[in-house]
Design a protein around this motif. Structure first.
Motif, PDB file in Angstrom:
ATOM      1  N   SER A   1      88.433  66.329 107.140  1.00 52.75           N
ATOM      2  CA  SER A   1      88.186  65.124 106.341  1.00 52.75           C
ATOM      3  C   SER A   1      88.925  65.196 105.012  1.00 52.75           C
ATOM      4  O   SER A   1      89.476  64.199 104.528  1.00 52.75           O
ATOM      5  CB  SER A   1      86.688  64.955 106.093  1.00 52.75           C
TER       6      SER A   1
ATOM      7  N   ILE B   1      91.654  62.641 103.033  1.00 53.20           N
ATOM      8  CA  ILE B   1      91.461  62.190 101.649  1.00 53.20           C
ATOM      9  C   ILE B   1      92.688  62.517 100.808  1.00 53.20           C
ATOM     10  O   ILE B   1      93.170  61.687 100.029  1.00 53.20           O
ATOM     11  CB  ILE B   1      90.200  62.848 101.053  1.00 53.20           C
TER      12      ILE B   1
ATOM     13  N   GLY C   1      90.338  58.187  99.751  1.00 52.32           N
ATOM     14  CA  GLY C   1      89.302  58.314 100.762  1.00 52.32           C
ATOM     15  C   GLY C   1      89.912  58.455 102.142  1.00 52.32           C
ATOM     16  O   GLY C   1      91.042  58.931 102.284  1.00 52.32           O
ATOM     17  N   ALA C   2      89.188  58.030 103.172  1.00 53.68           N
ATOM     18  CA  ALA C   2      89.678  58.109 104.544  1.00 53.68           C
ATOM     19  C   ALA C   2      89.232  56.880 105.319  1.00 53.68           C
ATOM     20  O   ALA C   2      88.139  56.352 105.088  1.00 53.68           O
ATOM     21  CB  ALA C   2      89.156  59.379 105.225  1.00 53.68           C
ATOM     22  N   TYR C   3      90.080  56.427 106.228  1.00 54.98           N
ATOM     23  CA  TYR C   3      89.721  55.298 107.084  1.00 54.98           C
ATOM     24  C   TYR C   3      88.760  55.757 108.178  1.00 54.98           C
ATOM     25  O   TYR C   3      88.873  56.860 108.724  1.00 54.98           O
ATOM     26  CB  TYR C   3      90.968  54.683 107.714  1.00 54.98           C
ATOM     27  N   PHE C   4      87.816  54.896 108.506  1.00 48.52           N
ATOM     28  CA  PHE C   4      86.759  55.238 109.466  1.00 48.52           C
ATOM     29  C   PHE C   4      87.341  55.646 110.816  1.00 48.52           C
ATOM     30  O   PHE C   4      86.936  56.662 111.395  1.00 48.52           O
ATOM     31  CB  PHE C   4      85.803  54.057 109.633  1.00 48.52           C
TER      32      PHE C   4
ATOM     33  N   LEU D   1      88.713  59.081 110.745  1.00 47.24           N
ATOM     34  CA  LEU D   1      87.650  60.085 110.698  1.00 47.24           C
ATOM     35  C   LEU D   1      87.114  60.379 112.096  1.00 47.24           C
ATOM     36  O   LEU D   1      86.940  61.537 112.484  1.00 47.24           O
ATOM     37  CB  LEU D   1      86.504  59.603 109.808  1.00 47.24           C
TER      38      LEU D   1
ATOM     39  N   SER E   1      83.501  59.864 102.992  1.00 50.76           N
ATOM     40  CA  SER E   1      84.366  60.402 104.052  1.00 50.76           C
ATOM     41  C   SER E   1      83.954  61.811 104.440  1.00 50.76           C
ATOM     42  O   SER E   1      83.883  62.146 105.624  1.00 50.76           O
ATOM     43  CB  SER E   1      85.825  60.402 103.578  1.00 50.76           C
TER      44      SER E   1
ATOM     45  N   GLY F   1      82.233  62.441 107.990  1.00 54.37           N
ATOM     46  CA  GLY F   1      82.941  63.368 108.867  1.00 54.37           C
ATOM     47  C   GLY F   1      82.038  64.479 109.356  1.00 54.37           C
ATOM     48  O   GLY F   1      82.095  64.881 110.527  1.00 54.37           O
TER      49      GLY F   1
END
Length: 342
Positions: free
Chosen positions: A186, A190, A197-200, A203, A233, A237
Motif C-alpha cells: 500500500s 501512496i 494516496g492510492a486508488y481503490f 489497492l 489506503s 489495504g
C-alpha cells in the motif's frame, strides 16, 4: 589591476575588460554595483526590478545611494558591512528578504583598481527560487517524518495484536510478515502518487494478486475508483489483506471457484460524504467442517477488521459470517478533496 586568477592580453585596458565582463554577469542574472573609496556610486548594472527607482529607464536618475535604492533598513546593514572593507581582498555578504517571497544575496568585496585606488564591488544575486526549494524541502521532510511516525505506530500496533493472537513464534512471524508486506504494498502505491494516496481498484489488485496469481478472475471489483487518503489506503489495504488471506486459508474460494465481489461507493449519510466498501465472499456448502469460517473469529483477522481498521479511519464495520457467505462492510468519512479516476 586585473585579478590574479584572470588572464588578460598585454595592453588590454581594464575598461575594455569591464565592457565584456558586465554583459556576462548580467546574463547570469547578477546585479553589479561599483563604488569608490568614499562609497560614491560609479556604476549600477542589472538592478532587480523590485528596486528600480524612478528615472531609471529614461536615464534621468540622479546619483544613487544605498538608501535611495534599497531603503533605510537595508542601507544601514550595507553601510555597516562596507565599513569593514578597508583593504583589497576583504569580503562580506548579507541576505535581504523583500516581501514574503523574494530573497536577495548581497556580496561585497574590496578591489584595488590600477587607477583610482580601492573600490567596492557589490553583486546582488536573486536567491528566491533557491530559498523556495529549501522551504519546500523542509516541509517535505517534516511531512515524511510525520508519516513515518504514523507508519511506525501502525506497525507497532500490528506487532502487539499479532503477538496477542499467535500461539507460537513461528505463527507470529508468519502472520506479522504478511501484514508488513501488505503495508509495504500500500505504501508503494501512496509513494507513486506523490503521497496523495492510492486508488481503490489498485489497492484491491495489489492486495489480492499475491495470493491468487493464476486466479485473478476470482476477485471482481466494481463501483467508484476513489483516490483514498494515505491513512485510509494503508488501513483499507490491511483489511483487504486479512480478507483475502482468510478466503484462501479458511474459505472455499479455490475449491468452489465462486468469485468474490468487492465494491466501493460514495454515499451521503446524515449530511456527510461517506465511503462504503463491501467484500462479499460466497462459501461452498460442501466446505470441510475443519475450515468452518466461525473459527476466524478467534484470530487476529477479525480484530483488525472489526476494531483496528474502522477506528483508524473513524468509521464503522460489520464482519458477518454466515453458512453461505462471508461479508465485510466498512463505512468511513470521505476526506475533503478525494477524487475518483473518472
Amino acid at each position: 589591476m586585473v585579478h590574479p586568477l584572470t588572464w588578460q592580453r598585454a595592453g588590454q585596458s581594464d575598461d575594455k575588460l569591464r565592457e565584456f565582463l558586465l554583459p556576462a554577469l548580467v546574463d547570469l542574472g547578477a546585479s553589479v554595483i561599483i563604488q569608490d573609496a568614499r562609497h560614491d556610486y560609479l556604476l549600477v548594472a542589472n538592478l532587480p526590478e523590485v528596486w528600480l527607482p524612478d528615472g531609471w529607464e529614461s536615464g534621468t536618475l540622479a546619483s544613487p545611494t544605498d538608501s535611495s535604492l534599497f531603503g533605510a533598513e537595508v542601507a544601514a546593514r550595507l553601510t555597516s558591512l562596507k565599513a569593514e572593507m578597508l583593504e583589497a581582498g576583504q569580503k562580506g555578504q548579507l541576505e535581504v528578504m523583500v516581501g514574503a517571497e523574494q530573497f536577495f544575496e548581497f556580496r561585497v568585496q574590496a578591489v584595488e583598481f590600477a587607477h583610482g585606488g580601492l573600490h567596492l564591488v557589490t553583486t546582488i544575486v536573486d536567491r528566491s527560487e533557491e530559498r523556495h526549494r529549501e522551504r519546500l524541502l523542509r516541509a517535505l521532510l517534516r511531512e515524511v517524518s510525520h508519516r513515518s511516525k504514523n507508519l511506525l505506530a501502525i506497525i507497532q500496533s500490528i506487532a502487539l495484536q499479532t503477538a496477542r493472537y499467535s500461539g507460537s513464534l513461528d505463527l507470529f512471524l508468519h502472520k506479522f510478515r504478511g501484514r508488513l508486506y501488505s503495508l509495504s504494498q500500500s505504501q508503494d502505491l501512496i509513494t507513486d502518487s506523490s503521497w496523495r494516496g492510492a486508488y481503490f481498484f489498485d489497492l484491491v489488485q495489489q492486495q489480492t494478486e499475491k495470493y491468487l496469481p493464476e486466479n485473478r478472475d476470482l476477485v471482481s471489483v466494481r463501483g467508484v475508483n476513489l483516490l483514498l487518503s494515505p491513512n485510509a489506503s494503508l488501513h483499507l489495504g490491511l483489511a483487504l489483506h486479512e480478507l483475502i488471506v482468510n478466503a484462501v486459508s479458511h474459505g472455499s474460494l479455490l475449491h468452489s471457484s465462486l468469485p468474490i465481489e468487492v465494491s466501493c461507493t460514495r454515499k451521503r449519510i446524515d449530511g456527510h460524504d461517506m465511503v462504503r466498501m463491501v467484500w462479499n465472499e460466497p462459501l461452498s456448502l460442501a466446505a470441510d467442517e475443519k475450515n468452518d469460517p466461525q473459527d476466524m473469529k478467534a484470530h487476529f483477522g477479525s480484530t483488525v477488521l472489526e476494531r483496528v481498521v474502522p477506528a483508524s479511519v473513524n468509521g464503522k464495520a460489520e464482519y458477518i459470517i454466515a453458512k453461505d457467505r462471508i461479508s465485510y462492510h466498512l463505512t468511513f468519512p470521505l476526506e475533503p478533496g478525494v477524487t475518483d479516476e473518472g
